[in-house]
Design an enzyme around this catalytic site. Structure first.
Site, PDB file in Angstrom:
ATOM      1  N   VAL A 139     -20.689  24.503 -86.509  1.00  0.00           N
ATOM      2  CA  VAL A 139     -20.469  25.603 -85.565  1.00  0.00           C
ATOM      3  C   VAL A 139     -20.075  26.873 -86.320  1.00  0.00           C
ATOM      4  O   VAL A 139     -19.112  26.885 -87.088  1.00  0.00           O
ATOM      5  CB  VAL A 139     -19.374  25.230 -84.549  1.00  0.00           C
ATOM      6  N   CYS A 140     -20.806  27.945 -86.079  1.00  0.00           N
ATOM      7  CA  CYS A 140     -20.588  29.195 -86.812  1.00  0.00           C
ATOM      8  C   CYS A 140     -19.179  29.747 -86.616  1.00  0.00           C
ATOM      9  O   CYS A 140     -18.506  30.109 -87.570  1.00  0.00           O
ATOM     10  CB  CYS A 140     -21.614  30.237 -86.360  1.00  0.00           C
TER      11      CYS A 140
END
Length: 243
Positions: A139-140
């Site tokens: 997840v960024c």
């Protein structure tokens, strides 16, 4: 005379947005006027980095939620694009405007992003980076990388870059609300509190909900910030490329 070509596209599907960014990169030639594209997403979409594995995501759940699922032309990790204003910059590097390296290009664009946030009364800075363990995540927005824009340690803008010879594309999400947290619904649902604690958004910082019209209304301020930092006159283009 070099000018900043500004394209404000409004809301498009994930497939259309990523195809448009890829097209701008493909068409650009070293020395062309730099391009700033500002856009939104309708419906919301999950994008994954160029090298990420689609099998890690619950495609059926994404589709059931009414969202798109598309691969970005850039690297980085997954993002749910929902309540955000998205920018894309296409330009020349090495060159006088964006420097000679990936790091210099990121930092030059960050100058404009910080200028935009300052205009909204938001004091932001640049993250020093993340741990090796955080870098391996899917997840960024779970952590802030070396070039990411943060407010009080919480990430507000996530960006990614791709280079093709002497031309680059950098695009990024300026979070405007909390719906990016729903990305975890497609990865087993855990870690929401951790992600919420690692991020912030324009709505939270400004103390109000920002709808699509509000976000479209911020486009001129974002373009003006880029123009000031780059020292360029801005030329506004419609979707056909006409001024």
């Amino acid at each position: 005379m070099t000018r900043l070509q500004v394209h404000v596209d409004g809301a498009m599907t994930g497939e259309a947005n990523m195809a448009r960014d890829a097209e701008l990169l493909e068409q650009h030639r070293a020395g062309d006027d730099p391009v700033l594209r500002i856009y939104r997403w309708d419906p919301p979409a999950v994008t994954i980095g160029y090298n990420q594995d689609l099998a890690s995501f619950d495609r059926a759940a994404v589709v059931a939620a009414g969202y798109g699922l598309v691969r970005r032309p850039t690297g980085g990790r997954a993002i749910l694009h929902a309540e955000e204003l998205t920018y894309a910059v296409v330009g020349t590097s090495p060159g006088p405007l964006f420097g000679a390296s990936l790091h210099e290009t990121y930092m030059r664009i960050n100058e404009a992003l910080l200028e935009f946030l300052r205009g909204l009364g938001i004091d932001a800075d640049i993250s020093e980076g993340e741990s090796r363990e955080e870098m391996r995540g899917l997840v960024c927005f779970k952590s802030a990388g070396r070039h990411e824009v943060s407010v009080a340690g919480r990430k507000i803008i996530g960006s990614a870059q791709r280079r093709r010879g002497d031309v680059f594309l950098q695009h990024g999400s300026i979070l405007a609300g909390p719906r990016h947290l729903d990305l975890l619904n497609f990865l087993g649902g855990g870690g929401r509190a951790s992600l919420a604690g690692a991020t912030t958004d324009l709505g939270r910082l400004l103390g109000r909900t920002l709808g699509p019209d509000d976000l479209d209304g911020l486009a001129p301020a974002l373009a003006a910030a880029f123009g000031r930092v780059l020292g360029l006159e801005t030329v506004w283009r419609d979707r056909t490329g006409r001024s």
